[in-house]
Design a protein around this motif. Structure first.
Motif, PDB file in Angstrom:
ATOM      1  N   SER A 387     -47.015  -5.620  99.979  1.00  0.00           N
ATOM      2  CA  SER A 387     -47.946  -4.544  99.640  1.00  0.00           C
ATOM      3  C   SER A 387     -47.273  -3.435  98.841  1.00  0.00           C
ATOM      4  CB  SER A 387     -48.556  -3.963 100.922  1.00  0.00           C
ATOM      5  OG  SER A 387     -47.537  -3.512 101.794  1.00  0.00           O
ATOM      6  N   LYS A 388     -45.964  -3.204  99.088  1.00  0.00           N
ATOM      7  CA  LYS A 388     -45.250  -2.151  98.349  1.00  0.00           C
ATOM      8  C   LYS A 388     -45.170  -2.494  96.863  1.00  0.00           C
ATOM      9  CE  LYS A 388     -42.414  -0.387 102.146  1.00  0.00           C
ATOM     10  NZ  LYS A 388     -41.040  -0.137 102.625  1.00  0.00           N
ATOM     11  N   LEU A 389     -44.887  -3.754  96.574  1.00  0.00           N
ATOM     12  CA  LEU A 389     -44.813  -4.168  95.165  1.00  0.00           C
ATOM     13  C   LEU A 389     -46.183  -4.080  94.501  1.00  0.00           C
ATOM     14  CD1 LEU A 389     -42.425  -7.252  95.463  1.00  0.00           C
ATOM     15  CD2 LEU A 389     -41.867  -4.944  94.682  1.00  0.00           C
ATOM     16  N   THR A 390     -47.235  -4.447  95.232  1.00  0.00           N
ATOM     17  CA  THR A 390     -48.591  -4.333  94.687  1.00  0.00           C
ATOM     18  C   THR A 390     -48.951  -2.873  94.448  1.00  0.00           C
ATOM     19  OG1 THR A 390     -49.286  -6.345  95.834  1.00  0.00           O
ATOM     20  CG2 THR A 390     -51.023  -4.855  95.090  1.00  0.00           C
ATOM     21  N   ALA A 391     -48.582  -2.007  95.363  1.00  0.00           N
ATOM     22  CA  ALA A 391     -48.843  -0.573  95.195  1.00  0.00           C
ATOM     23  C   ALA A 391     -48.115  -0.033  93.962  1.00  0.00           C
ATOM     24  CB  ALA A 391     -48.412   0.187  96.440  1.00  0.00           C
ATOM     25  N   LEU A 392     -46.879  -0.505  93.767  1.00  0.00           N
ATOM     26  CA  LEU A 392     -46.127  -0.093  92.585  1.00  0.00           C
ATOM     27  C   LEU A 392     -46.836  -0.545  91.307  1.00  0.00           C
ATOM     28  CD1 LEU A 392     -43.601   1.119  91.275  1.00  0.00           C
ATOM     29  CD2 LEU A 392     -42.485  -1.119  91.546  1.00  0.00           C
ATOM     30  N   LEU A 393     -47.335  -1.788  91.311  1.00  0.00           N
ATOM     31  CA  LEU A 393     -48.072  -2.296  90.148  1.00  0.00           C
ATOM     32  C   LEU A 393     -49.321  -1.460  89.889  1.00  0.00           C
ATOM     33  CD1 LEU A 393     -48.640  -4.427  87.958  1.00  0.00           C
ATOM     34  CD2 LEU A 393     -49.788  -5.788  89.714  1.00  0.00           C
ATOM     35  N   VAL A 394     -50.049  -1.107  90.954  1.00  0.00           N
ATOM     36  CA  VAL A 394     -51.257  -0.290  90.806  1.00  0.00           C
ATOM     37  C   VAL A 394     -50.923   1.063  90.186  1.00  0.00           C
ATOM     38  CG1 VAL A 394     -53.067   0.941  92.078  1.00  0.00           C
ATOM     39  CG2 VAL A 394     -52.518  -1.430  92.657  1.00  0.00           C
ATOM     40  N   LEU A 395     -49.850   1.680  90.662  1.00  0.00           N
ATOM     41  CA  LEU A 395     -49.439   2.975  90.110  1.00  0.00           C
ATOM     42  C   LEU A 395     -49.089   2.868  88.632  1.00  0.00           C
ATOM     43  CD1 LEU A 395     -47.241   4.426  93.009  1.00  0.00           C
ATOM     44  CD2 LEU A 395     -49.520   5.167  92.301  1.00  0.00           C
ATOM     45  N   ILE A 396     -48.405   1.791  88.269  1.00  0.00           N
ATOM     46  CA  ILE A 396     -48.031   1.600  86.866  1.00  0.00           C
ATOM     47  C   ILE A 396     -49.265   1.383  86.001  1.00  0.00           C
ATOM     48  CG2 ILE A 396     -46.857   0.029  85.267  1.00  0.00           C
ATOM     49  CD1 ILE A 396     -44.713  -0.345  87.430  1.00  0.00           C
ATOM     50  N   LEU A 397     -50.225   0.585  86.484  1.00  0.00           N
ATOM     51  CA  LEU A 397     -51.457   0.358  85.725  1.00  0.00           C
ATOM     52  C   LEU A 397     -52.272   1.638  85.586  1.00  0.00           C
ATOM     53  CD1 LEU A 397     -52.618  -3.121  87.104  1.00  0.00           C
ATOM     54  CD2 LEU A 397     -51.750  -2.600  84.811  1.00  0.00           C
ATOM     55  N   ILE A 398     -52.346   2.404  86.685  1.00  0.00           N
ATOM     56  CA  ILE A 398     -53.050   3.695  86.613  1.00  0.00           C
ATOM     57  C   ILE A 398     -52.390   4.604  85.584  1.00  0.00           C
ATOM     58  CG2 ILE A 398     -53.568   5.818  87.889  1.00  0.00           C
ATOM     59  CD1 ILE A 398     -53.975   4.108  90.370  1.00  0.00           C
ATOM     60  N   GLY A 399     -51.047   4.609  85.592  1.00  0.00           N
ATOM     61  CA  GLY A 399     -50.321   5.414  84.608  1.00  0.00           C
ATOM     62  C   GLY A 399     -50.580   4.960  83.188  1.00  0.00           C
ATOM     63  N   ALA A 400     -50.608   3.633  82.975  1.00  0.00           N
ATOM     64  CA  ALA A 400     -50.819   3.093  81.629  1.00  0.00           C
ATOM     65  C   ALA A 400     -52.210   3.437  81.113  1.00  0.00           C
ATOM     66  CB  ALA A 400     -50.610   1.579  81.634  1.00  0.00           C
ATOM     67  N   TYR A 401     -53.235   3.235  81.953  1.00  0.00           N
ATOM     68  CA  TYR A 401     -54.603   3.522  81.510  1.00  0.00           C
ATOM     69  C   TYR A 401     -54.867   5.019  81.404  1.00  0.00           C
ATOM     70  CZ  TYR A 401     -55.959  -1.378  81.781  1.00  0.00           C
ATOM     71  OH  TYR A 401     -56.070  -2.729  81.554  1.00  0.00           O
ATOM     72  N   SER A 402     -54.205   5.815  82.240  1.00  0.00           N
ATOM     73  CA  SER A 402     -54.336   7.273  82.119  1.00  0.00           C
ATOM     74  C   SER A 402     -53.697   7.752  80.824  1.00  0.00           C
ATOM     75  CB  SER A 402     -53.674   7.963  83.317  1.00  0.00           C
ATOM     76  OG  SER A 402     -54.294   7.579  84.524  1.00  0.00           O
ATOM     77  N   PHE A 403     -52.539   7.187  80.510  1.00  0.00           N
ATOM     78  CA  PHE A 403     -51.867   7.532  79.260  1.00  0.00           C
ATOM     79  C   PHE A 403     -52.747   7.159  78.068  1.00  0.00           C
ATOM     80  CE2 PHE A 403     -49.410   5.540  75.793  1.00  0.00           C
ATOM     81  CZ  PHE A 403     -48.807   6.668  75.270  1.00  0.00           C
ATOM     82  N   LEU A 404     -53.372   5.978  78.119  1.00  0.00           N
ATOM     83  CA  LEU A 404     -54.240   5.540  77.032  1.00  0.00           C
ATOM     84  C   LEU A 404     -55.450   6.460  76.913  1.00  0.00           C
ATOM     85  CD1 LEU A 404     -55.090   3.543  74.857  1.00  0.00           C
ATOM     86  CD2 LEU A 404     -56.001   2.054  76.640  1.00  0.00           C
ATOM     87  N   PHE A 405     -56.014   6.873  78.034  1.00  0.00           N
ATOM     88  CA  PHE A 405     -57.178   7.761  78.010  1.00  0.00           C
ATOM     89  C   PHE A 405     -56.839   9.099  77.354  1.00  0.00           C
ATOM     90  CE2 PHE A 405     -59.893  11.026  79.952  1.00  0.00           C
ATOM     91  CZ  PHE A 405     -61.142  10.516  79.651  1.00  0.00           C
ATOM     92  N   VAL A 406     -55.710   9.671  77.732  1.00  0.00           N
ATOM     93  CA  VAL A 406     -55.286  10.945  77.139  1.00  0.00           C
ATOM     94  C   VAL A 406     -55.055  10.777  75.638  1.00  0.00           C
ATOM     95  CG1 VAL A 406     -53.464  12.694  77.116  1.00  0.00           C
ATOM     96  CG2 VAL A 406     -54.305  11.801  79.294  1.00  0.00           C
ATOM     97  N   THR A 407     -54.455   9.662  75.255  1.00  0.00           N
ATOM     98  CA  THR A 407     -54.200   9.401  73.839  1.00  0.00           C
ATOM     99  C   THR A 407     -55.507   9.328  73.049  1.00  0.00           C
ATOM    100  OG1 THR A 407     -52.194   8.173  74.401  1.00  0.00           O
ATOM    101  CG2 THR A 407     -53.108   7.823  72.205  1.00  0.00           C
ATOM    102  N   LEU A 408     -56.547   8.740  73.638  1.00  0.00           N
ATOM    103  CA  LEU A 408     -57.842   8.632  72.961  1.00  0.00           C
ATOM    104  C   LEU A 408     -58.487   9.997  72.759  1.00  0.00           C
ATOM    105  CD1 LEU A 408     -59.425   5.515  74.709  1.00  0.00           C
ATOM    106  CD2 LEU A 408     -58.384   5.630  72.450  1.00  0.00           C
ATOM    107  N   GLN A 409     -58.247  10.924  73.671  1.00  0.00           N
ATOM    108  CA  GLN A 409     -58.841  12.253  73.554  1.00  0.00           C
ATOM    109  C   GLN A 409     -58.132  13.095  72.498  1.00  0.00           C
ATOM    110  OE1 GLN A 409     -61.646  12.464  75.381  1.00  0.00           O
ATOM    111  NE2 GLN A 409     -61.024  10.429  76.074  1.00  0.00           N
ATOM    112  N   LEU A 410     -56.842  12.882  72.345  1.00  0.00           N
ATOM    113  CA  LEU A 410     -56.051  13.674  71.391  1.00  0.00           C
ATOM    114  C   LEU A 410     -56.000  12.941  70.060  1.00  0.00           C
ATOM    115  CD1 LEU A 410     -53.142  14.711  73.767  1.00  0.00           C
ATOM    116  CD2 LEU A 410     -55.183  16.037  73.175  1.00  0.00           C
ATOM    117  N   THR A 411     -57.067  13.072  69.290  1.00  0.00           N
ATOM    118  CA  THR A 411     -57.188  12.321  68.036  1.00  0.00           C
ATOM    119  C   THR A 411     -56.043  12.631  67.086  1.00  0.00           C
ATOM    120  OG1 THR A 411     -59.579  12.496  68.296  1.00  0.00           O
ATOM    121  CG2 THR A 411     -58.746  11.767  66.151  1.00  0.00           C
TER     122      THR A 411
END
Length: 447
Positions: A387-411
Motif C-alpha cells: 500500500s505504501k508504494l501505491t500511495a507513493l504512485l498516487v502522490l506522484i500522479l496527483i503531482g503530475a496532473y496538478s502540474f499539468l493543470f497549472v501549466t494549462l492555466q498559465l498560457t
C-alpha cells in the motif's frame, strides 16, 4: 543433485531478469503509447472542426463578422481623348474619403448554442459621424464634365443581414434615404448607397454627416480607417476581447465589467490617399482594417490539445515509477501490465474532451483525473502488493496532473513551467537512483 541449466533456460532467465532488456521494452512501449496519444489529438481536432462548423452555421443565420468600410464619396467624371481624329469619351470615378471620421459603439454580446457547441454573437449600436472636404482639386486635363448630380456615398458593410433598423443619413442639414447594395463593387463588395443629387451646391465647403447603425454580427467587428483622422471608441461587457488588425488601441481598459478601447489612426498611418481617380485601392483599404474579436476565454479544445501534448510526460513518469518499484523492490511487472497502464493514461484525454463539452473545463479535468488515478492506483495494489508504494504512485500522479493543470492555466508561461517541471523530475530521478548499481541489478530476482 544440482543440474546445470540448458542454454534455452539461461536465455529465458536473462530475458525475464535483464534490466537492460526491460528498459528497452519499456522504451518501446512508451513510443507505442504515443500512437493512441496522436489518435486522441486527432479526436480533439475533429471535435474542434465540428465546433467551427457549428460557429459558421450559426453565424450564417445570425450574421457573420462585420466590417465597416466608409463612407466613400464617389463622383463620376467625364473625360474626352482624341485618338486618330476621333473623340473618345471615358467615364472615370473620383473617390473622396472623409476628412474626419468618428465611430462610437456599444457591443452587446450573447451566446447561442448549436447542439453542445457555444457561439459568441453580438448586437452593436454604432454612431458614425464626420465630414467631407469638398474643396479638393480634380485633375482638369481632358476633363469635360464633373457629374455632381450623379454623386453618391457608399458605406461598406460586409454582411447586410446584420442591419436591424432602417438607416437614415444626416448630410449637412438634409436627411437622406439609404438604398441597399454597392455601386462600386470593385472597391466595396457589399454595402449601402446614398444618392447626393444636390452636391454641386456644396462644392468648396466642408459638409458634416452622421448616421446610426444597429448592426448584429458574430465574434468579430472591424473598421477601415478611411478618415484623414479616424477615431473609434468601443465598449462592451465582454471580458475577453482580442484586438487585431493593422492597429491596436491607443487606450484600452479590460476588467470584470468588460472592456473599453479607443483607436486614433491618421492618414499618414495607412497606404492609400485621401482621394483618387479610377484606381482600385481595395487591397490597401483591407490591409488597414482593425477591430476586436469576442473570444471565449482560452477555448476548451485548445486546452485539451495542449494537455494531450504532455501525454508523453505523464506516461514516462508513470512508467518510471513502475520500473523503479520493479527493480528496487523486486516486483516483476509484465509488459502487458505496463501497456494497460499506458492505455489508462491515454484514456484521460478522451475523458477530458468528452466531459469538457458538457461541463466546465476545470471540473471536467478534476473528474477525469480522479477516474484515471483511481483506476491506476487500484490496479497497482495487486501489482505492487504494498500500500505504501501505491500511495507513493498516487502522490506522484496527483503531482503530475496538478502540474499539468497549472501549466494549462498559465498560457504565457506554459513553456517555462514545462521545462522547469521536467528538469525537476529528471533531477529527482537522478537523485533517488544515484546509488543503484545497474550492473548488479536484475528484475524480480530475490536477494
Amino acid at each position: 543433485m544440482k543440474t546445470e541449466n540448458s542454454p534455452i533456460e539461461k536465455i529465458g532467465y536473462w530475458i525475464s531478469h535483464s534490466v537492460t532488456l526491460k528498459l528497452i521494452v519499456i522504451t518501446i512501449l512508451t513510443l507505442l503509447m504515443l500512437i493512441p496519444s496522436a489518435m486522441v489529438q486527432d479526436i480533439i481536432s475533429e471535435r474542434e472542426a465540428l465546433n467551427d462548423q457549428a460557429v459558421k452555421e450559426v453565424s450564417s443565420k445570425w450574421a457573420n463578422g462585420q466590417q465597416i468600410n466608409g463612407p466613400i464619396l464617389t463622383i463620376p467624371l467625364v473625360y474626352e481623348y482624341e485618338k486618330q481624329d476621333k473623340v473618345e469619351t471615358v467615364v472615370k470615378y473620383y473617390y473622396v474619403l472623409p476628412r474626419e471620421l468618428k465611430v462610437n459603439g456599444d457591443i452587446i454580446p450573447n451566446k447561442l448554442r448549436r447542439g453542445i457547441y457555444e457561439v459568441v454573437v453580438y448586437q452593436s449600436q454604432l454612431r458614425v459621424a464626420g465630414s467631407f472636404d469638398l474643396s479638393q482639386k480634380i485633375e482638369m486635363a481632358n476633363l469635360k464634365e464633373v457629374q455632381y448630380d450623379q454623386a453618391f456615398l457608399t458605406v461598406g458593410i460586409s454582411d447586410l443581414r446584420g442591419i436591424k433598423e432602417e438607416v437614415l443619413l444626416q448630410w449637412g442639414k438634409r436627411s437622406l434615404a439609404v438604398s441597399p447594395g454597392s455601386k462600386v463593387p470593385e472597391i466595396l463588395t457589399s454595402g449601402i448607397t446614398i444618392d447626393l443629387p444636390d452636391l454641386m451646391s456644396e462644392v468648396g465647403q466642408e459638409v458634416p454627416f452622421e448616421f446610426s447603425l444597429n448592426l448584429q454580427g458574430s465574434q468579430h467587428l472591424s473598421f477601415v480607417p478611411v478618415g484623414a483622422t479616424t477615431e473609434v471608441s468601443l465598449s462592451s461587457p465582454w471580458i475577453s476581447p482580442k484586438f487585431d488588425g493593422n492597429f491596436l488601441p491607443d487606450q484600452r481598459e479590460i476588467n470584470d465589467e468588460g472592456f473599453q478601447a479607443d483607436w486614433k489612426v491618421l492618414q499618414l498611418n495607412r497606404n492609400f490617399p485621401q482621394s483618387w481617380v479610377d484606381t482600385n485601392q481595395s487591397a490597401n483599404l483591407q490591409m488597414a482594417a482593425f477591430g476586436v474579436e469576442l473570444i471565449l476565454p482560452l477555448d476548451d479544445y485548445q486546452k485539451s490539445m495542449r494537455s494531450a501534448k504532455y501525454a508523453a510526460m505523464t506516461i514516462i513518469i508513470t512508467f518510471l515509477v513502475f520500473f523503479l518499484v520493479e527493480i528496487l523492490n523486486k516486483r516483476k511487472i509484465h509488459p502487458f501490465q505496463y501497456a494497460l497502464v499506458g492505455f489508462a493514461l491515454s484514456l484521460f484525454y478522451v475523458l477530458l474532451v468528452s466531459l469538457s463539452e458538457h461541463i466546465d473545463f476545470n471540473l471536467a479535468y478534476g473528474v477525469a483525473t480522479i477516474c484515471i488515478i483511481l483506476m491506476i492506483s487500484l490496479y497497482s495494489l495487486t501489482i505492487f502488493k504494498a500500500s505504501k508504494l501505491t500511495a507513493l504512485l498516487v502522490l506522484i500522479l496527483i503531482g503530475a496532473y496538478s502540474f499539468l493543470f497549472v501549466t494549462l492555466q498559465l498560457t504565457d508561461y506554459a513553456l517555462l513551467m514545462g521545462s522547469v517541471g521536467l528538469t525537476i523530475i529528471l533531477g529527482l530521478t537522478m537523485y533517488f537512483t544515484r546509488n543503484v548499481d545497474w550492473y548488479k541489478m536484475s528484475v524480480g530476482k530475490e536477494e
